[in-house]
Design an enzyme around this catalytic site. Sequence first.
Site, PDB file in Angstrom:
ATOM      1  N   LYS A  57       1.553   1.705   6.782  1.00 19.05           N
ATOM      2  CA  LYS A  57       1.435   0.577   5.860  1.00 19.05           C
ATOM      3  C   LYS A  57       2.780   0.019   5.398  1.00 19.05           C
ATOM      4  O   LYS A  57       2.875  -1.153   5.006  1.00 19.05           O
ATOM      5  CB  LYS A  57       0.601   0.981   4.653  1.00 19.05           C
ATOM      6  CG  LYS A  57      -0.871   1.225   4.942  1.00 19.05           C
ATOM      7  CD  LYS A  57      -1.625  -0.070   5.116  1.00 19.05           C
ATOM      8  CE  LYS A  57      -3.123   0.152   5.141  1.00 19.05           C
ATOM      9  NZ  LYS A  57      -3.870  -1.123   5.212  1.00 19.05           N
ATOM     10  N   SER A 307      -2.217   7.307  11.887  1.00 14.07           N
ATOM     11  CA  SER A 307      -1.823   6.260  10.948  1.00 14.07           C
ATOM     12  C   SER A 307      -1.169   6.738   9.663  1.00 14.07           C
ATOM     13  O   SER A 307      -0.424   5.992   9.026  1.00 14.07           O
ATOM     14  CB  SER A 307      -3.033   5.387  10.608  1.00 14.07           C
ATOM     15  OG  SER A 307      -4.058   6.165  10.022  1.00 14.07           O
TER      16      SER A 307
END
Length: 324
Positions: A57, A307
């Site tokens: 992110k 992720s």
Amino acid sequence: MSEVKSVVNFQKISEASKRIEGYATRTPILTSRTLNAELGAKIYFKAEPLQRIGAFKFRGAFNAISQLSDEEKARGVITFSSGNHAQAVALVGKLLSLKTTIVMPNDASRTKLAATRGYGATVVEIDPLKTTREAKTHELEDEYGFTMIPPYNHRDIIAGQGTAALEMFEDVGDLDILMTPCGGGGLLSGSAIAAKSMSPQCKVIGVEPECADDANRSFFSGELQSVSNPPTIADGVRTKQLGDLTFPLILEHVDHMATVSETSIIQAVQYLFNRLKIVVEPSGVLGLAALLQGSVPARGRIGIILSGGNLDAEVMARILRTPT
């Protein structure tokens, strides 16, 4: 769809890659000879748990916020997130000396809440059974005039997230399959655009938990579907639905969607911890879970984006104790 294509494309991802250089970490590629032997394929992991704030992110948040005008920056940035985007926005705000406000559910990971506050953000907690993060965020945005940076449905966020796949193809070359987790679709859509530009024959597959399968249902029906507060251990993909930017990009560039069980998610977290010695949060292991479960057949050269790695210690301990 043509409007979406005009604002999110490979050129934007390439520009984002240059923009984040020196700020984001170029994360390593991990492999396991044991796993390759077990599955009969060559598996490459992009280790985004080793990214700043412990997740991909940061890429999108920096790419988006760094391009704001001076007036937009002066108003302060607001967003909503269960944790990783929250930390990313908070850290970018700290790096660029901006005020940040983050709306988070009160059942979010304690680790993610603490880290977000630690980077200097003002955290507003909401009860997800009474209201939504989005509703509270828009309320505060209207009241105080903050600049909104959403977690996935934003062209610069999507372009920034696509840099993870761009780096992966630069480091390992062509792939037969690329798999990423799918929540709101920012990582998946950005990765798919990068894949189709750098390795056109590569099949791009998004993976969701079975109980949070809104993107799967959207993909196969061609109509946007939603899910409300799904009870999955993969908290980072509890997003209600895809965005009006990410959905058409996924329909155009993604080849397939798959789902995995909660048991398979736990098995994948355990495998990566025991074999590769890396801590990956449940949302981050969905690609490996799909291979272990067999919902995606293992063949050829497979890239998987891990992720993120942010989870509470007690949750990790419980996962490691869980028999599978």
